[in-house]
Design an enzyme around this catalytic site. Structure first.
Site, short mmCIF file in Angstrom:
data_model
loop_
_atom_site.label_atom_id
_atom_site.label_comp_id
_atom_site.label_asym_id
_atom_site.label_seq_id
_atom_site.Cartn_x
_atom_site.Cartn_y
_atom_site.Cartn_z
N LEU A 67 20.02 1.61 13.14
CA LEU A 67 21.44 2.01 13.21
C LEU A 67 22.08 2.21 11.84
O LEU A 67 22.65 3.27 11.56
CB LEU A 67 22.24 0.96 13.97
CG LEU A 67 23.76 1.22 14.07
CD1 LEU A 67 24.04 2.46 14.90
CD2 LEU A 67 24.47 0.01 14.63
N THR B 262 12.64 -9.97 18.23
CA THR B 262 12.07 -9.11 19.27
C THR B 262 11.13 -9.91 20.17
O THR B 262 10.86 -9.53 21.30
CB THR B 262 11.37 -7.91 18.61
OG1 THR B 262 11.37 -6.81 19.49
CG2 THR B 262 10.01 -8.23 18.12
N TYR C 4 4.70 -3.20 18.88
CA TYR C 4 5.23 -3.80 17.65
C TYR C 4 5.66 -5.24 17.93
O TYR C 4 5.22 -6.18 17.26
CB TYR C 4 6.42 -3.01 17.10
CG TYR C 4 7.28 -3.84 16.19
CD1 TYR C 4 8.47 -4.40 16.64
CD2 TYR C 4 6.86 -4.13 14.90
CE1 TYR C 4 9.24 -5.21 15.83
CE2 TYR C 4 7.61 -4.94 14.07
CZ TYR C 4 8.80 -5.48 14.55
OH TYR C 4 9.56 -6.31 13.75
N ASN D 274 4.96 2.70 3.45
CA ASN D 274 6.33 2.81 3.97
C ASN D 274 7.31 2.35 2.91
O ASN D 274 8.33 1.73 3.20
CB ASN D 274 6.47 1.95 5.25
CG ASN D 274 7.78 2.25 5.97
OD1 ASN D 274 8.35 3.33 5.81
ND2 ASN D 274 8.28 1.28 6.70
N PHE E 258 16.98 -11.49 12.97
CA PHE E 258 17.71 -10.67 13.93
C PHE E 258 17.79 -9.27 13.32
O PHE E 258 16.72 -8.71 13.01
CB PHE E 258 19.01 -11.39 14.32
CG PHE E 258 18.67 -12.45 15.38
CD1 PHE E 258 17.89 -13.55 15.04
CD2 PHE E 258 19.05 -12.29 16.70
CE1 PHE E 258 17.51 -14.49 16.01
CE2 PHE E 258 18.68 -13.23 17.67
CZ PHE E 258 17.91 -14.33 17.33
N ARG F 119 24.23 -6.81 18.83
CA ARG F 119 23.17 -7.33 17.97
C ARG F 119 23.75 -8.29 16.94
O ARG F 119 24.96 -8.29 16.73
CB ARG F 119 22.46 -6.18 17.21
CG ARG F 119 21.71 -5.19 18.10
CD ARG F 119 20.47 -5.79 18.71
NE ARG F 119 19.69 -4.81 19.48
CZ ARG F 119 19.91 -4.50 20.74
NH1 ARG F 119 20.91 -5.10 21.38
NH2 ARG F 119 19.16 -3.62 21.38
N LYS G 149 4.07 -9.25 16.76
CA LYS G 149 4.80 -10.41 16.20
C LYS G 149 4.52 -11.65 17.05
O LYS G 149 4.31 -12.75 16.54
CB LYS G 149 6.31 -10.13 16.16
CG LYS G 149 6.71 -9.06 15.15
CD LYS G 149 6.29 -9.42 13.74
CE LYS G 149 6.67 -8.37 12.72
NZ LYS G 149 6.17 -8.71 11.37
N ASN H 161 0.83 -1.22 0.00
CA ASN H 161 0.00 0.00 0.00
C ASN H 161 0.86 1.26 0.00
O ASN H 161 0.37 2.36 0.20
CB ASN H 161 -0.96 0.00 1.20
CG ASN H 161 -0.22 0.17 2.52
OD1 ASN H 161 1.02 0.26 2.54
ND2 ASN H 161 -0.96 0.22 3.61
N SER I 255 10.28 -11.83 14.20
CA SER I 255 11.43 -11.04 14.64
C SER I 255 11.98 -11.57 15.96
O SER I 255 11.23 -12.09 16.79
CB SER I 255 10.98 -9.58 14.83
OG SER I 255 11.97 -8.84 15.53
#
Ligand code: WQD
Length: 342
Positions: A203, A129, A152, A37, A181, A234, A156, A34, A127
Site C-alpha cells: 500500500l 501472516t 509465502y 530484490n 505486522f 492493518r 514463514k 544477492n 510475519s
C-alpha cells in the site's frame, strides 16, 4: 572488540534500516545480499547515515557451498539476523517452488552452520501472516497459527517450525522469531527507504508513487469489508521502530537473558488503521490530495490484523514510538528524494 553480526538481506527494506540501528549501537556488520530484490546503492545510503561502510558479500544463500565458505571466511560472527527471503504474496502463488527453495533452503543452510558454533544467536524475520485471519483482535503470540493463505506465508510458518525443532535439538542455539505486522516508512534522513522493484504490491509505496505522479491513482482493494469504513484494517509500524526491536532482541540473546532458547514476539504498534485512514494520514502530512478509486477485493486479503504488543513491551521493554503519520511523512520524504535522483 565490537561484536560482529551477519545481516542477510541487509540491503533490503527492513534489513538496511536494521543495519543502521546495529552500527549506531556499536556492532560491526557483515551483509549478505544477492541483490535479487535490492540495489547496491543502498550500501551507500547506509554509509551516508552512519559513516561506517558495512562489509558486504554478494552471495546466494540457496548455494550451500557459498554459505559454508562464508562461515569459513568469517569465523567471528557473534549473531545472525536473517531477513533474506522472497516476500511477494502474489508471486508466491504463481511460483511456489521458488519460494520454498529460496526461503527454506537458505534458512536450513544457515542453521546447519550455526549449530556448529559455540554460542550461536539467531533472529528470524517472520510475519503476522502466520496468523491468517485471527479469530480475536488484537492478536497475541498465542493466537493459533492458521493454514497459510499463500506459499509465502507458509514459508514463514515452516521456517518458524524448523527453528523451533532445531532449538529443541540444539540447546546451545538461542533464537527469536519476530512477527512483523505492516512495516512502512523510511529513515528520517531519506538516505534509505522502501525500494519496490516494478509496480508496488504494498500500500504505502503505491501511495507515495501516486502522490509523486508515477501512478495515476491508488486502487483500494474493496470497500465492502465488515469494518467501520469498509476497508481493511492493518497495524502499520514504522520501519525504524522495527529496526530498534531487532537490536534489542539481539542483545537479549547475546546477554543470555532468555528463559528458554526459542521465543516469538509480535512487532506492531497495537493500533489498527483502515486503508482509508492510512490515505488520510498521508494526505495530512503531505498536504497532497491522493486520487483513488475503489475496486474489487484482492484475493487472499484478510479483513483486519493488529498486534497485541504486551509481550514485546514487557519482555523486550520495547514499544513502538512512531505513529502512522510519522511513518507516512518519512515515506513521502523518501519518495521525493527518489524523484530528485531520477
Ligand atoms: C495493506 C492493505 C490491501 C495495495 C503483506 C504481507 C505481509 C508483509 C506486508 C512481507 C490491504 C490494501 C494494498 C494497493 C490496497 N509482506 N492495498 N491497494 O497484504 O497487509 O501484508 O505485505 O513481509 O506478510 O502479507 O500489505 O501493503 O499489500 O496491503 O488497497 O495498491 O492495503 O488490500 O488491505 P498486506 P499490503
Amino acid at each position: 572488540m565490537n561484536k560482529k553480526i551477519l545481516v542477510t538481506g541487509g540491503l533490503g527494506f527492513i534489513g538496511s534500516h536494521t543495519v543502521v540501528a546495529l552500527q549506531e549501537r556499536g556492532f560491526d556488520v557483515v551483509i549478505i545480499d544477492n541483490l535479487s530484490n535490492s540495489s547496491i546503492e543502498v550500501l551507500g545510503g547506509i554509509t551516508k547515515i552512519t559513516r561506517i561502510s558495512p562489509e558486504f558479500e554478494n552471495l546466494d544463500l540457496r548455494d550451500k557451498q557459498s554459505v559454508n565458505n562464508f562461515f569459513e571466511k568469517y569465523q567471528d560472527i557473534d549473531g545472525v539476523i536473517h531477513f533474506a527471503a522472497s516476500k511477494a504474496v502474489g508471486e508466491s502463488v504463481q511460483n511456489p517452488l521458488l519460494y520454498y527453495e529460496n526461503n527454506l533452503n537458505s534458512l536450513i543452510y544457515l542453521l546447519q552452520q550455526l549449530k556448529e558454533k559455540e554460542a550461536p544467536k539467531f533472529i528470524f524475520s517472520s510475519s503476522c501472516t502466520v496468523y491468517g485471519q485471527a479469530d480475536e483482535l488484537p492478536i497475541t503470540e498465542n493466537a493459533p497459527v492458521k493454514k497459510a493463505e499463500s506459499p509465502y506465508g507458509n514459508t514463514k510458518q515452516i521456517g518458524e517450525e524448523i527453528i523451533f525443532d532445531t532449538c529443541s535439538a540444539v540447546p546451545h542455539l538461542k533464537a527469536i522469531s519476530l512477527r512483523y505486522f505492516n512495516p512502512i516508512g523510511a529513515h528520517h534522513s531519506a538516505n534509505i527507504g522502501e525500494l519496490p522493484i516494478g509496480t508496488p504490491q504494498n500500500l504505502v509505496p503505491y501511495i507515495t508513487q501516486t502522490a509523486a505522479g508515477k501512478r495515476e491513482q491508488l486502487s483500494i482493494f474493496g470497500n465492502d469489508y465488515p469494518t467501520p469504513d469498509g476497508t481493511c484494517i492493518r497495524d502499520y509500524i514504522h520501519v525504524m521502530d522495527l529496526a530498534r526491536a531487532h537490536v534489542i532482541a539481539l542483545e537479549r540473546l547475546l546477554d543470555n537473558e532468555q528463559e528458554n532458547n526459542y521465543e516469538v514476539f509480535n512487532l506492531g504498534t497495537g493500533k489498527g488503521n483502515s486503508v482509508l485512514e492510512a490515505v488520510q494520514a498521508f494526505e495530512k502530512v503531505s498536504g497532497k490530495k491522493l486520487p483513488y478509486t475503489f475496486v474489487d477485493r484482492r484475493e487472499g486479503d484478510i479483513v483486519a490484523a493488529y498486534a497485541d504488543t504486551t509481550k514485546a513491551n514487557r519482555v523486550l521493554n520495547w514499544t513502538a514510538e512512531f505513529n502512522i503519520e510519522d511513518a507516512m511523512e518519512s515515506a513521502w520524504k523518501w519518495q521525493q528524494k527518489l524523484e530528485e535522483k531520477n
